[in-house]
Design a protein around this motif. Sequence first.
Motif, PDB file in Angstrom:
ATOM      1  N   VAL A  43       0.908  -1.345  -0.236  1.00 16.68           N
ATOM      2  CA  VAL A  43       0.071   0.064   0.058  1.00 16.68           C
ATOM      3  C   VAL A  43       1.045   1.380   0.093  1.00 16.68           C
ATOM      4  O   VAL A  43       0.585   2.128  -0.698  1.00 16.68           O
ATOM      5  N   ALA A  44       2.024   1.074   0.831  1.00 19.23           N
ATOM      6  CA  ALA A  44       2.839   2.166   0.944  1.00 19.23           C
ATOM      7  C   ALA A  44       3.493   2.496  -0.475  1.00 19.23           C
ATOM      8  O   ALA A  44       3.722   3.672  -0.936  1.00 19.23           O
ATOM      9  N   GLY A  45       3.915   1.429  -1.129  1.00 17.42           N
ATOM     10  CA  GLY A  45       4.666   1.817  -2.278  1.00 17.42           C
ATOM     11  C   GLY A  45       3.956   2.005  -3.496  1.00 17.42           C
ATOM     12  O   GLY A  45       4.200   2.809  -4.241  1.00 17.42           O
ATOM     13  N   LEU A  46       2.557   1.320  -3.567  1.00 18.84           N
ATOM     14  CA  LEU A  46       1.717   1.694  -4.562  1.00 18.84           C
ATOM     15  C   LEU A  46       1.127   3.282  -4.668  1.00 18.84           C
ATOM     16  O   LEU A  46       0.850   3.730  -5.744  1.00 18.84           O
ATOM     17  N   GLY A  47       0.933   3.513  -3.436  1.00 18.28           N
ATOM     18  CA  GLY A  47       0.121   4.867  -3.215  1.00 18.28           C
ATOM     19  C   GLY A  47       1.147   5.963  -2.984  1.00 18.28           C
ATOM     20  O   GLY A  47       1.021   7.292  -3.324  1.00 18.28           O
ATOM     21  N   TRP A  48       2.467   5.893  -2.363  1.00 20.21           N
ATOM     22  CA  TRP A  48       3.271   6.762  -2.012  1.00 20.21           C
ATOM     23  C   TRP A  48       4.918   6.753  -2.787  1.00 20.21           C
ATOM     24  O   TRP A  48       5.587   7.668  -2.695  1.00 20.21           O
ATOM     25  N   GLY A  49       4.960   5.726  -3.562  1.00 21.30           N
ATOM     26  CA  GLY A  49       6.104   5.614  -4.353  1.00 21.30           C
ATOM     27  C   GLY A  49       7.214   4.826  -3.844  1.00 21.30           C
ATOM     28  O   GLY A  49       7.084   4.208  -2.424  1.00 21.30           O
ATOM     29  N   ASN A  50       8.282   4.558  -4.353  1.00 20.68           N
ATOM     30  CA  ASN A  50       9.664   3.766  -3.945  1.00 20.68           C
ATOM     31  C   ASN A  50      10.089   4.226  -2.330  1.00 20.68           C
ATOM     32  O   ASN A  50      10.384   3.380  -1.760  1.00 20.68           O
ATOM     33  N   ARG A  51      10.099   5.582  -2.338  1.00 19.35           N
ATOM     34  CA  ARG A  51      10.708   5.913  -1.019  1.00 19.35           C
ATOM     35  C   ARG A  51      10.089   5.548   0.283  1.00 19.35           C
ATOM     36  O   ARG A  51      10.371   5.146   1.067  1.00 19.35           O
ATOM     37  N   ALA A  52       8.526   5.803   0.347  1.00 14.62           N
ATOM     38  CA  ALA A  52       7.694   5.146   0.995  1.00 14.62           C
ATOM     39  C   ALA A  52       7.919   3.698   1.327  1.00 14.62           C
ATOM     40  O   ALA A  52       7.927   2.973   2.286  1.00 14.62           O
ATOM     41  N   ALA A  53       7.965   2.819   0.266  1.00 19.39           N
ATOM     42  CA  ALA A  53       8.345   1.438   0.355  1.00 19.39           C
ATOM     43  C   ALA A  53       9.480   1.203   1.227  1.00 19.39           C
ATOM     44  O   ALA A  53       9.630   0.291   1.858  1.00 19.39           O
ATOM     45  N   ILE A  54      10.657   1.993   0.685  1.00 22.10           N
ATOM     46  CA  ILE A  54      11.914   1.785   1.178  1.00 22.10           C
ATOM     47  C   ILE A  54      11.856   1.648   2.658  1.00 22.10           C
ATOM     48  O   ILE A  54      12.620   0.972   3.587  1.00 22.10           O
ATOM     49  N   VAL A  55      11.220   2.934   2.919  1.00 21.77           N
ATOM     50  CA  VAL A  55      11.287   3.491   4.698  1.00 21.77           C
ATOM     51  C   VAL A  55      10.394   2.309   5.373  1.00 21.77           C
ATOM     52  O   VAL A  55      10.728   2.025   6.468  1.00 21.77           O
ATOM     53  N   SER A  56       9.508   2.129   4.614  1.00 25.97           N
ATOM     54  CA  SER A  56       8.508   0.767   5.479  1.00 25.97           C
ATOM     55  C   SER A  56       9.608  -0.546   5.749  1.00 25.97           C
ATOM     56  O   SER A  56       9.360  -1.105   6.651  1.00 25.97           O
ATOM     57  N   ILE A  57      10.370  -0.782   4.657  1.00 28.61           N
ATOM     58  CA  ILE A  57      11.180  -1.889   4.525  1.00 28.61           C
ATOM     59  C   ILE A  57      12.201  -1.960   5.660  1.00 28.61           C
ATOM     60  O   ILE A  57      12.283  -2.824   6.622  1.00 28.61           O
ATOM     61  N   LEU A  58      12.829  -0.772   5.749  1.00 33.33           N
ATOM     62  CA  LEU A  58      14.007  -0.414   6.794  1.00 33.33           C
ATOM     63  C   LEU A  58      13.343  -0.406   8.288  1.00 33.33           C
ATOM     64  O   LEU A  58      13.746  -1.051   8.966  1.00 33.33           O
ATOM     65  N   THR A  59      12.175   0.369   8.238  1.00 31.08           N
ATOM     66  CA  THR A  59      11.271   0.223   9.614  1.00 31.08           C
ATOM     67  C   THR A  59      11.172  -1.069  10.122  1.00 31.08           C
ATOM     68  O   THR A  59      11.442  -1.387  11.281  1.00 31.08           O
ATOM     69  N   ALA A  60      10.422  -1.919   9.263  1.00 31.81           N
ATOM     70  CA  ALA A  60      10.044  -3.300   9.743  1.00 31.81           C
ATOM     71  C   ALA A  60      11.324  -4.362  10.134  1.00 31.81           C
ATOM     72  O   ALA A  60      11.396  -5.049  10.902  1.00 31.81           O
ATOM     73  N   ALA A  61      12.277  -4.162   9.284  1.00 31.68           N
ATOM     74  CA  ALA A  61      13.424  -4.806   9.521  1.00 31.68           C
ATOM     75  C   ALA A  61      14.484  -4.401  10.904  1.00 31.68           C
ATOM     76  O   ALA A  61      14.658  -5.194  11.542  1.00 31.68           O
ATOM     77  N   LEU A  62      14.121  -3.319  11.053  1.00 33.78           N
ATOM     78  CA  LEU A  62      14.860  -2.580  12.166  1.00 33.78           C
ATOM     79  C   LEU A  62      13.961  -3.153  13.388  1.00 33.78           C
ATOM     80  O   LEU A  62      14.668  -3.730  14.396  1.00 33.78           O
ATOM     81  N   LEU A  63      12.658  -3.062  13.369  1.00 33.55           N
ATOM     82  CA  LEU A  63      11.908  -3.450  14.495  1.00 33.55           C
ATOM     83  C   LEU A  63      11.989  -4.820  14.593  1.00 33.55           C
ATOM     84  O   LEU A  63      11.891  -5.536  15.787  1.00 33.55           O
ATOM     85  N   GLY A  64      12.042  -5.566  13.551  1.00 37.50           N
ATOM     86  CA  GLY A  64      12.034  -7.251  13.701  1.00 37.50           C
ATOM     87  C   GLY A  64      13.487  -7.395  14.558  1.00 37.50           C
ATOM     88  O   GLY A  64      13.543  -8.281  15.105  1.00 37.50           O
ATOM     89  N   ALA A  65      14.523  -6.731  14.107  1.00 39.01           N
ATOM     90  CA  ALA A  65      15.970  -7.171  14.678  1.00 39.01           C
ATOM     91  C   ALA A  65      15.698  -6.979  16.112  1.00 39.01           C
ATOM     92  O   ALA A  65      16.358  -7.394  17.128  1.00 39.01           O
ATOM     93  N   ILE A  66      15.189  -5.607  16.846  1.00 38.55           N
ATOM     94  CA  ILE A  66      15.063  -5.298  18.120  1.00 38.55           C
ATOM     95  C   ILE A  66      14.001  -6.174  18.835  1.00 38.55           C
ATOM     96  O   ILE A  66      14.293  -6.735  19.821  1.00 38.55           O
ATOM     97  N   LEU A  67      12.965  -6.367  18.285  1.00 39.45           N
ATOM     98  CA  LEU A  67      11.945  -7.351  19.116  1.00 39.45           C
ATOM     99  C   LEU A  67      12.110  -8.728  18.947  1.00 39.45           C
ATOM    100  O   LEU A  67      11.642  -9.599  19.858  1.00 39.45           O
ATOM    101  N   GLY A  68      12.739  -9.170  17.801  1.00 37.72           N
ATOM    102  CA  GLY A  68      13.110 -10.462  17.589  1.00 37.72           C
ATOM    103  C   GLY A  68      14.505 -10.999  17.611  1.00 37.72           C
ATOM    104  O   GLY A  68      15.172 -10.862  18.791  1.00 37.72           O
ATOM    105  N   SER A  69      15.126 -10.958  16.243  1.00 43.44           N
ATOM    106  CA  SER A  69      16.375 -11.174  16.307  1.00 43.44           C
ATOM    107  C   SER A  69      16.873 -10.923  14.724  1.00 43.44           C
ATOM    108  O   SER A  69      15.995 -10.649  14.131  1.00 43.44           O
TER     109      SER A  69
END
Length: 320
Positions: A43-69
């Motif tokens: 939804v972020a990528g289709l509606g707001w473009g590549n930059r929004a998709a990249i930010v969402s991927i980096l955010t999720a990966a960072l949270l995954g590393a912090i909350l999981g491993s």
Amino acid sequence: MNQTVLITGILAGIAATLLVLGANAQPSFAFVLYASSALPVLVAGLGWGNRAAIVSILTAALLGAILGSPMFALAMAIFTLIPAGWLSHLANLARPASELGGPADLMAWYPISDILLHLCGLVTVAVIILGAIIGYGPDLTNALVDAMVENLNVQNPSMVPDAASLAQTKAMIVLMLPLIQGGLWVLLLFSAFYFAVRIVSRSGRALRPREDMPSALRMNRNAIFIFLAGILLTFAGGVPAMIGATLCGTFGAGFLMAGYASLHFNLKGKDWRFPALVLVYLSSLLFLPMLAIIVIGLTDTRRTIALTPARNPNSNDTPN
């Protein structure tokens, strides 16, 4: 505008992480919830473009590393985040139709058939990487089968298969697991893409026009050769056979969806369309009817390119 993109990407990344964590907390719905984590990124990528998709991927990966491993974050990125970001990027690609021999005042969008081809390839690579990480092979699947047989022996000894049947089952399971996992993952991720397109289209944020899936959803004809190579590899034994089974599952799922889309398209306007489709979907729970749908997808391969009025005649690509 940059602030909106940043906030949208961060919120999408948080939503994706929560869905993955929910999948770990609810094993019975894990597969669906895990695949649904691609929806916010799409939804972020289709509606707001590549930059929004990249930010969402980096955010999720960072949270995954912090909350999981770190391994948890890597698995999440490989299976859902990166494929979702790449699909949204491809969906937003456009060029002047004149470059393809079309009218000068129209834009031509990246074909759905090629997007599906990329998805099958991405899932194939993801399954292979996961298999390499966990050491997937006959040793692992044989241990699983032995555990199941031991449990069955305790509950109902008369149902335990003989040695020959057991060996055949072990040889089949090692190929069936990557085939089924790859196929289901393609189906679920494309479903997330489909719903993301509908959501963004209704919101008025869509960069890409919404297409009629029954007429647009087909496989690229080059996928036939990859599917055939997968079938041949399954007879090679060892690691090549497991890779071949994965290719059969992922690209077979693509042809299955294309077959269903072809049936939907060809049955348009028929009075008996609804009961016929219900019968097709119910019967395809069995192997032979499902194989027939795949054959329909194999025989109807084409690239349908959506055309829309150009927003900016001097731009080759949709802005991201």
